[in-house]
Scaffold this active site. Sequence first.
Site, PDB file in Angstrom:
ATOM      1  N   ASP A 181      31.294  48.314  23.431  1.00  0.00           N
ATOM      2  CA  ASP A 181      29.954  47.970  23.297  1.00  0.00           C
ATOM      3  C   ASP A 181      29.187  48.305  24.609  1.00  0.00           C
ATOM      4  O   ASP A 181      29.606  48.000  25.507  1.00  0.00           O
ATOM      5  CB  ASP A 181      29.847  46.438  22.986  1.00  0.00           C
ATOM      6  CG  ASP A 181      28.702  45.965  22.473  1.00  0.00           C
ATOM      7  OD1 ASP A 181      27.806  46.791  21.953  1.00  0.00           O
ATOM      8  OD2 ASP A 181      28.372  44.513  22.483  1.00  0.00           O
ATOM      9  N   HIS A 182      28.035  48.569  24.353  1.00  0.00           N
ATOM     10  CA  HIS A 182      26.985  49.057  25.367  1.00  0.00           C
ATOM     11  C   HIS A 182      27.884  49.876  26.408  1.00  0.00           C
ATOM     12  O   HIS A 182      28.811  50.116  26.246  1.00  0.00           O
ATOM     13  CB  HIS A 182      26.436  47.627  26.316  1.00  0.00           C
ATOM     14  CG  HIS A 182      25.505  46.970  25.033  1.00  0.00           C
ATOM     15  ND1 HIS A 182      25.073  46.087  25.657  1.00  0.00           N
ATOM     16  CD2 HIS A 182      25.292  47.156  23.868  1.00  0.00           C
ATOM     17  CE1 HIS A 182      24.222  45.333  24.336  1.00  0.00           C
ATOM     18  NE2 HIS A 182      24.416  46.151  23.103  1.00  0.00           N
ATOM     19  N   CYS A 195      32.581  39.392  20.212  1.00  0.00           N
ATOM     20  CA  CYS A 195      31.804  40.193  21.000  1.00  0.00           C
ATOM     21  C   CYS A 195      32.063  39.653  22.624  1.00  0.00           C
ATOM     22  O   CYS A 195      31.524  38.534  22.989  1.00  0.00           O
ATOM     23  CB  CYS A 195      30.313  40.228  20.973  1.00  0.00           C
ATOM     24  SG  CYS A 195      29.312  41.172  22.136  1.00  0.00           S
ATOM     25  N   HIS A 238      28.421  37.858  14.145  1.00  0.00           N
ATOM     26  CA  HIS A 238      28.355  38.405  15.754  1.00  0.00           C
ATOM     27  C   HIS A 238      27.547  36.991  16.414  1.00  0.00           C
ATOM     28  O   HIS A 238      26.791  36.222  15.552  1.00  0.00           O
ATOM     29  CB  HIS A 238      27.183  39.443  15.842  1.00  0.00           C
ATOM     30  CG  HIS A 238      26.937  39.870  16.990  1.00  0.00           C
ATOM     31  ND1 HIS A 238      26.474  39.263  18.079  1.00  0.00           N
ATOM     32  CD2 HIS A 238      27.469  41.032  17.754  1.00  0.00           C
ATOM     33  CE1 HIS A 238      26.419  40.369  19.310  1.00  0.00           C
ATOM     34  NE2 HIS A 238      27.183  41.312  18.854  1.00  0.00           N
ATOM     35  N   HIS A 256      33.860  43.671  19.500  1.00  0.00           N
ATOM     36  CA  HIS A 256      32.849  44.521  20.569  1.00  0.00           C
ATOM     37  C   HIS A 256      33.318  44.402  22.026  1.00  0.00           C
ATOM     38  O   HIS A 256      33.399  43.182  22.453  1.00  0.00           O
ATOM     39  CB  HIS A 256      31.462  43.831  20.417  1.00  0.00           C
ATOM     40  CG  HIS A 256      30.825  44.103  19.224  1.00  0.00           C
ATOM     41  ND1 HIS A 256      29.201  43.875  19.132  1.00  0.00           N
ATOM     42  CD2 HIS A 256      30.920  44.969  17.997  1.00  0.00           C
ATOM     43  CE1 HIS A 256      28.889  44.223  18.024  1.00  0.00           C
ATOM     44  NE2 HIS A 256      29.722  45.057  17.514  1.00  0.00           N
ATOM     45  N   TYR A 270      22.914  51.825  24.674  1.00  0.00           N
ATOM     46  CA  TYR A 270      23.850  52.731  24.137  1.00  0.00           C
ATOM     47  C   TYR A 270      23.885  54.061  24.543  1.00  0.00           C
ATOM     48  O   TYR A 270      23.597  55.219  23.738  1.00  0.00           O
ATOM     49  CB  TYR A 270      23.536  52.653  22.515  1.00  0.00           C
ATOM     50  CG  TYR A 270      23.802  51.309  21.797  1.00  0.00           C
ATOM     51  CD1 TYR A 270      25.183  51.181  21.330  1.00  0.00           C
ATOM     52  CD2 TYR A 270      23.027  50.310  22.126  1.00  0.00           C
ATOM     53  CE1 TYR A 270      25.513  49.979  20.770  1.00  0.00           C
ATOM     54  CE2 TYR A 270      23.408  49.162  21.418  1.00  0.00           C
ATOM     55  CZ  TYR A 270      24.618  48.864  20.869  1.00  0.00           C
ATOM     56  OH  TYR A 270      25.009  47.578  20.176  1.00  0.00           O
TER      57      TYR A 270
HETATM   58  C1  DNO Z   1      23.246  44.696  20.675  1.00  0.00           C
HETATM   59  C2  DNO Z   1      24.296  44.269  19.313  1.00  0.00           C
HETATM   60  C3  DNO Z   1      23.365  43.283  18.579  1.00  0.00           C
HETATM   61  C4  DNO Z   1      24.469  43.148  17.250  1.00  0.00           C
HETATM   62  C5  DNO Z   1      24.012  42.248  16.166  1.00  0.00           C
HETATM   63  C6  DNO Z   1      24.835  42.195  15.012  1.00  0.00           C
HETATM   64  O1  DNO Z   1      23.584  45.547  21.275  1.00  0.00           O
HETATM   65  O2  DNO Z   1      25.485  43.768  19.708  1.00  0.00           O
HETATM   66  O3  DNO Z   1      22.256  43.658  18.173  1.00  0.00           O
HETATM   67  O4  DNO Z   1      24.230  44.521  16.790  1.00  0.00           O
HETATM   68  O5  DNO Z   1      23.379  41.162  16.560  1.00  0.00           O
HETATM   69  O6  DNO Z   1      24.470  41.513  14.100  1.00  0.00           O
END
Ligand code: DNO
Length: 435
Positions: free
Chosen positions: A359-360, A277, A239, A304, A376
Amino acid sequence: MRQTWRWFGPHDTCSVEDMEQAGVQGVVTALHHVPPGAVWTPEAIAERQQAVATRGDGTPSSLAWEVVESLPVSEEIKTQTGAWREHLAAYRQSLRNLAGAGIAVVCYNFMPIIDWTRTELRHRRPDGATTMRFDLTDFAIFDIHLLARNGAAEDYPEAVREATFGRFRTMPDEAKAELVRAVTAGLPGEVERLALGDVRDLLGRYEGVSAERLFGTLVDFLAEVLPEAERLGLRLACHPDDPPWPLLGLPRVMSTEADYTRVFEAVDLPANGATICSGSLGARPDNDLPGIVERLGPRVHFLHLRNVRREGPGQPCSFFEDRHLEGNTDMVAVIAAALREEARRRTTGATQEIPMRPDHGQDILDDSRSAGQPGYPRIGRLKALAELRGIIATIEHPNICWRNSGLNSPVKPSLPAPDITSGGNLGPRARMAER
Ligand code: DNO
């Protein structure tokens, strides 16, 4: 593309049925209660698999645990101090246990001490939704005036440094406390939060650790775990740094496409891959997200999908988490690039779909009434997933020809496709570490 959803386990505000109703195909989760450096036992893994596979009424669900996020890399491994060799052995053992349970994709990151970092967890948008935000001046206030880190002031542009003085002087105590809470919110899924004193102590562990040194320990870590991952048929997905620049005087080494290319060259094995991401990388204007997905194609093991809006030029800068189809990243182009990569994989006989998760999400409707993990929310993410799914369905529609636009024609990525027969090559540094 495989549509997945992050689940924090049985205590998540989202139930297994909620995920099924959202139309999710697979689940992303982790054993957040196991400390970094310890082994994920087959029993603990099986228990979580069982939780994913079972609805509240005890009947079987349609879901399975498909992606690990994250198998954390301990600070000892990152600094090669203390029990780091035992932690490496534990990491390999956890990989074996995960592979034994049939889980193939493992996300991790290599950010020292703090993972994702924001200054506001509930920034109000004009429509009343709330979202996470990073304000550079507030972050500098935290660093220079609240944490009072040695040499902090020199790390910020003069204009930012100057702006901190006036704002800090008039900042109410409650706002200061809120800022500390937001910045030290720590890793999602962890219950404990770091106190200021802990942050200072932890920072001390990285004194004298340069970016080059951290990159070296990342390569050493990968050289130790990737051959095992490769043998087990696993894909490791690094990530990126969030935000993608150094923070609190700590080096960060996975912030750009060049960082990924460098790490893939250093340990050249197909299992050495990325979690792209779009939200983390998208906070830098020089990260071309659709191009990154296209060029790193075979190494994109996990996606992501998230969008940020930058509030200033260059980096570091302030930014907020925008709606998924707004913000600075061209989400349609990112998805098109990922679909082209999947099409390319199919031409080579590879069957790996790219798991993606929304993501989010912004807190909308009833989200503010359920205290889930920051970033989340259930409804905000459901909306994001629905929007992303709409893009996928449109691009993949058999009766709509996008070929002239180049959107769905397979392209050749600049990285060679993984050579499954040879198992890949170790780069020079990794070869050294293997000996
Ligand atoms: C935040 C996430 C990060 C992710 C880690 C992966 O919301 O995208 O905490 O889970 O960095 O290792």
